[in-house]
Design a protein around this motif. Structure first.
Motif, PDB file in Angstrom:
ATOM      1  N   GLU A 427       3.735 -88.948  23.768  1.00 58.99           N
ATOM      2  CA  GLU A 427       4.583 -90.103  23.487  1.00 58.99           C
ATOM      3  C   GLU A 427       4.418 -90.504  22.024  1.00 58.99           C
ATOM      4  O   GLU A 427       3.318 -90.515  21.491  1.00 58.99           O
ATOM      5  CB  GLU A 427       4.224 -91.277  24.397  1.00 58.99           C
ATOM      6  CG  GLU A 427       5.139 -92.479  24.208  1.00 58.99           C
ATOM      7  CD  GLU A 427       4.736 -93.645  25.110  1.00 58.99           C
ATOM      8  OE1 GLU A 427       5.540 -94.029  25.972  1.00 58.99           O
ATOM      9  OE2 GLU A 427       3.611 -94.173  24.928  1.00 58.99           O
ATOM     10  N   VAL A 428       5.559 -90.816  21.397  1.00 57.58           N
ATOM     11  CA  VAL A 428       5.552 -91.296  20.015  1.00 57.58           C
ATOM     12  C   VAL A 428       6.357 -92.590  19.965  1.00 57.58           C
ATOM     13  O   VAL A 428       7.523 -92.625  20.365  1.00 57.58           O
ATOM     14  CB  VAL A 428       6.155 -90.256  19.045  1.00 57.58           C
ATOM     15  CG1 VAL A 428       6.139 -90.804  17.619  1.00 57.58           C
ATOM     16  CG2 VAL A 428       5.401 -88.948  19.111  1.00 57.58           C
ATOM     17  N   LEU A 429       5.757 -93.652  19.458  1.00 53.68           N
ATOM     18  CA  LEU A 429       6.394 -94.955  19.432  1.00 53.68           C
ATOM     19  C   LEU A 429       7.281 -95.109  18.199  1.00 53.68           C
ATOM     20  O   LEU A 429       7.040 -94.484  17.164  1.00 53.68           O
ATOM     21  CB  LEU A 429       5.322 -96.052  19.437  1.00 53.68           C
ATOM     22  CG  LEU A 429       4.405 -96.090  20.661  1.00 53.68           C
ATOM     23  CD1 LEU A 429       3.356 -97.184  20.492  1.00 53.68           C
ATOM     24  CD2 LEU A 429       5.205 -96.296  21.943  1.00 53.68           C
ATOM     25  N   PRO A 430       8.328 -95.945  18.286  1.00 52.56           N
ATOM     26  CA  PRO A 430       9.159 -96.210  17.117  1.00 52.56           C
ATOM     27  C   PRO A 430       8.311 -96.713  15.945  1.00 52.56           C
ATOM     28  O   PRO A 430       7.346 -97.463  16.148  1.00 52.56           O
ATOM     29  CB  PRO A 430      10.128 -97.304  17.605  1.00 52.56           C
ATOM     30  CG  PRO A 430      10.172 -97.117  19.093  1.00 52.56           C
ATOM     31  CD  PRO A 430       8.806 -96.659  19.503  1.00 52.56           C
ATOM     32  N   GLY A 431       8.648 -96.277  14.749  1.00 49.70           N
ATOM     33  CA  GLY A 431       7.899 -96.669  13.582  1.00 49.70           C
ATOM     34  C   GLY A 431       6.716 -95.783  13.254  1.00 49.70           C
ATOM     35  O   GLY A 431       6.086 -95.948  12.204  1.00 49.70           O
ATOM     36  N   SER A 432       6.438 -94.823  14.159  1.00 50.09           N
ATOM     37  CA  SER A 432       5.325 -93.906  13.900  1.00 50.09           C
ATOM     38  C   SER A 432       5.739 -92.868  12.852  1.00 50.09           C
ATOM     39  O   SER A 432       6.910 -92.626  12.625  1.00 50.09           O
ATOM     40  CB  SER A 432       4.933 -93.182  15.191  1.00 50.09           C
ATOM     41  OG  SER A 432       4.512 -94.097  16.177  1.00 50.09           O
TER      42      SER A 432
END
Length: 440
Positions: A427-432
């Motif tokens: 999982e990769v969060l927005p803003g990463s």
């Protein structure tokens, strides 16, 4: 060329993207150098450094149409008190006999013509009366260029510094300097430089010849009517264009039926014009995936080093892949999946570097950067798979384009990059910050 893997080495083993890449590139060697005429060498890679045999320009020459003069003769010249010089002749580009400029004299000179002996600078024609002679002009406001071949006198209305409007011998490149480095891809400007220093031919590695073959009985060529269950063949067009973009001479063979004998015969016929063969489709485990069957008996299968290994990669999209050597010349072959996105992503990751290696280039991969993920929702990636997502990159930010489906051609057409999610990331969060492969 021989594959580092054997035809059965992929069985039961899940290859990483890096392992597959290393296997492909370790088995491919640059093409042998050849001598080509300049225009035939466009797009090829230079084998040796090019040393300048003669300075460029080879002599001092004029950068303007005007008059070659001595500095002292025009010192203090003005509109009110012009310098009046005797015109002793014309100096044109390519003139065989030099004109000597003495005290009180000038020579009419054309752009590119050699600076005549005795002259120290060039006065632009706009600073003169154009050679109409004393008493026939009333200064710069009434000047006009003299007819070709005119002699007599010229009024000069401005002084000039030494070497003004003169291109010095060797001001571009000097004899003995390196004009081009080995490894340079020859484009129009490099070819112009080679011609300007007297090269008619050049030693290069030729552009690889790549044959692209798409398979599938469901494939129909554009402009033909679609029947039930049929689709248009896009892969052969996409991969042929991609091969040309990579620098290859590419040939398209579209829509080969799902018949092992037909496919085998087609590949064997194409080997005569191939430094690399790329197939798309038929590498999975379906009942009609005949590429494996066909490629197990292509050309002289008894030759050592021949054979194609079919394997599974820990990536999405593009899990099924094939690689090996076929035919008596051990021509490298990469077998790609049939889904359009899987096929294109696989090309960018594996086939493009193979083409660039054949060309003899050192930097064979697309450039990579990092960017801030611009999206409203988190990105998810399958466990233990390296995922490549279509995206649009701009100003340090990257935005996913379309979903993860390997059939979404429209989304691919609006992408200029790939987001890379490593195997250990789910999982990769927005803003990463994410890794990005730049395709444009």
């Amino acid at each position: 060329m021989s594959s580092a893997a054997t035809p059965t080495s992929g069985t039961g083993h899940l290859w990483s993207v890096d392992e597959h890449m290393e296997d492909v590139l370790s088995a491919i060697r640059p093409l042998d150098p050849i001598d080509l005429h300049l225009l035939d060498a466009q797009g090829c890679v230079l084998v040796d450094d090019i040393i300048v045999p003669v300075s460029l320009p080879p002599f001092d020459n004029s950068s303007m149409d005007g008059y070659a003069v001595r500095i002292a003769d025009v010192a203090g010249a003005s509109e009110e008190f012009p310098a009046v010089l005797e015109v002793v002749g014309d100096v044109a580009a390519g003139a065989a006999e030099p004109v000597h400029v003495g005290p009180g004299e000038a020579a009419r000179i054309m752009t590119g013509a050699p600076l005549p002996p005795g002259a120290e600078a060039v006065v632009p024609v706009e600073w003169t009366d154009g050679g109409l002679g004393e008493g026939q002009a009333t200064g710069m406001r009434a000047r006009s260029q003299a007819p070709e071949g005119a002699t007599g006198h010229v009024n000069v209305y401005r002084p000039v510094d030494a070497r003004a409007h003169v291109r010095a011998k060797g001001s571009d490149v000097k004899a003995g300097e390196r004009a081009l480095e080995a490894g340079t891809v020859l484009g129009p400007t490099q070819i112009a430089l080679l011609a300007s220093i007297g090269h008619a031919t050049v030693r290069v590695r030729p552009r690889p010849r790549v044959v692209v073959i798409s398979t599938g009985s469901e494939l129909v060529q554009p402009e033909q009517p679609l029947g039930y269950g049929q689709i248009y063949d896009s892969n052969s067009f996409a991969l042929t264009a991609a091969a040309r973009d990579a620098g290859a001479i590419a040939y398209r063979v579209g829509g080969v039926d799902d018949d092992a004998d037909i496919l085998r015969s087609t590949i064997e016929d194409q080997l005569v014009r191939a430094d690399l063969v790329v197939t798309t489709g038929g590498v999975s485990v379906g009942a009609y995936d005949v590429v494996k069957e066909a490629l197990s008996h292509v050309g002289d299968e008894d030759e050592a080093g021949s054979g194609v290994d079919f394997r599974k990669l820990a990536m999405q999209p593009g899990k099924p892949q094939g690689f090996g050597a076929i035919g008596p010349d051990h021509t490298p072959l990469l077998a790609l999946p049939g889904n359009p996105v899987s096929s294109y992503v696989s090309f960018e990751l594996f086939v493009r570097p193979a083409i660039r290696t054949l060309m003899g280039l050192e930097d064979v991969h697309r450039p990579r950067t990092t960017a801030v993920l611009k999206t409203d929702e988190a990105l998810r990636s399958p466990k233990a798979r390296r995922q490549f997502l279509r995206a649009a990159y701009a100003d340090g930010e990257v935005t996913p384009v379309g979903g993860a489906g390997s059939h979404l051609i429209a989304a691919l057409a609006h992408s200029d990059s790939l987001i890379v999610l490593p195997e250990d990331v789910e999982e990769v969060l927005p803003g990463s910050e994410v890794e990005v492969i730049l395709l444009g």
